[in-house]
Motif scaffolding. Structure first.
Motif, PDB file in Angstrom:
ATOM      1  N   LEU A  83       1.067  -1.405  -0.201  1.00 51.12           N
ATOM      2  CA  LEU A  83      -0.060   0.055  -0.029  1.00 51.12           C
ATOM      3  C   LEU A  83       1.067   1.142  -0.116  1.00 51.12           C
ATOM      4  O   LEU A  83       1.772   1.278   1.063  1.00 51.12           O
ATOM      5  CB  LEU A  83      -0.478   0.071   1.122  1.00 51.12           C
ATOM      6  CG  LEU A  83      -1.639   1.029   1.579  1.00 51.12           C
ATOM      7  CD1 LEU A  83      -2.979   1.464   0.457  1.00 51.12           C
ATOM      8  CD2 LEU A  83      -2.635   0.917   2.985  1.00 51.12           C
ATOM      9  N   THR A 119      -3.944   0.589  -9.402  1.00 51.91           N
ATOM     10  CA  THR A 119      -3.916  -0.364  -7.755  1.00 51.91           C
ATOM     11  C   THR A 119      -4.967  -1.804  -8.971  1.00 51.91           C
ATOM     12  O   THR A 119      -5.835  -1.389  -9.179  1.00 51.91           O
ATOM     13  CB  THR A 119      -5.093   0.444  -7.404  1.00 51.91           C
ATOM     14  OG1 THR A 119      -4.791   1.420  -6.226  1.00 51.91           O
ATOM     15  CG2 THR A 119      -5.860  -0.443  -6.189  1.00 51.91           C
ATOM     16  N   THR A 134      -1.640  -1.867  -4.137  1.00 50.78           N
ATOM     17  CA  THR A 134      -3.471  -0.629  -4.150  1.00 50.78           C
ATOM     18  C   THR A 134      -2.409   0.781  -3.501  1.00 50.78           C
ATOM     19  O   THR A 134      -1.431   1.314  -2.744  1.00 50.78           O
ATOM     20  CB  THR A 134      -3.164  -0.883  -2.279  1.00 50.78           C
ATOM     21  OG1 THR A 134      -4.199  -2.245  -2.525  1.00 50.78           O
ATOM     22  CG2 THR A 134      -4.888  -0.458  -2.053  1.00 50.78           C
ATOM     23  N   SER A 192      -3.536   4.609  -2.430  1.00 50.09           N
ATOM     24  CA  SER A 192      -4.328   5.643  -1.891  1.00 50.09           C
ATOM     25  C   SER A 192      -4.093   6.815  -2.609  1.00 50.09           C
ATOM     26  O   SER A 192      -3.373   6.939  -2.854  1.00 50.09           O
ATOM     27  CB  SER A 192      -4.173   5.307  -1.096  1.00 50.09           C
ATOM     28  OG  SER A 192      -3.350   6.037   0.177  1.00 50.09           O
TER      29      SER A 192
END
Length: 122
Positions: free
Chosen positions: A10, A89, A119, A121
């Motif tokens: 992430l 993503t 991922t 964000s």
């Protein structure tokens, strides 16, 4: 042939991430390796991969941001991802294609790694 991918995770928008994929097993000199990805609800697509002759192909959406490289001695391919965006993503898959002559005919082989989640964000 087994493909082991690593490096997913992430990150925030704009950050970099590097994936690695190590191949083992019966690997021929004809092999080419690369990366594909599959976002939720979408089809798997090419990200970046080597082609015969050593050239590389990239998806238009990643050109200038992603770079595929390899360590042929280690049968390892890397994907350097810079300036990541939320639309990057996806689950990223390592791929190895190779061919061999069997009884005078070309036989193609296609192998996939287990996938690693990336991922981004916002």
């Amino acid at each position: 042939v087994q493909l082991q991918a690593s490096g997913g995770g992430l990150v925030q928008t704009g950050e970099p991430l590097r994936l690695a994929c190590a191949a083992s097993g019966s690997i021929f000199k004809t092999n080419v390796m690369g990366w594909y990805r599959q976002a939720a609800g979408k089809q798997r697509e090419l990200v970046g991969a080597f082609a015969d002759g050593g050239s590389t192909n990239y998806a238009d959406s990643v050109k200038g941001r992603f770079t595929v490289s390899r360590d042929s001695a280690m049968n390892t391919v890397y994907l350097q991802m810079n300036s990541l965006k939320p639309e990057d993503t996806a689950v990223y898959y390592c791929n190895l294609k190779q061919w061999a002559l069997r009884l005078g005919r070309r036989r193609n082989y296609d192998y996939w790694g287990q996938g690693t989640q990336v991922t981004v964000s916002s």
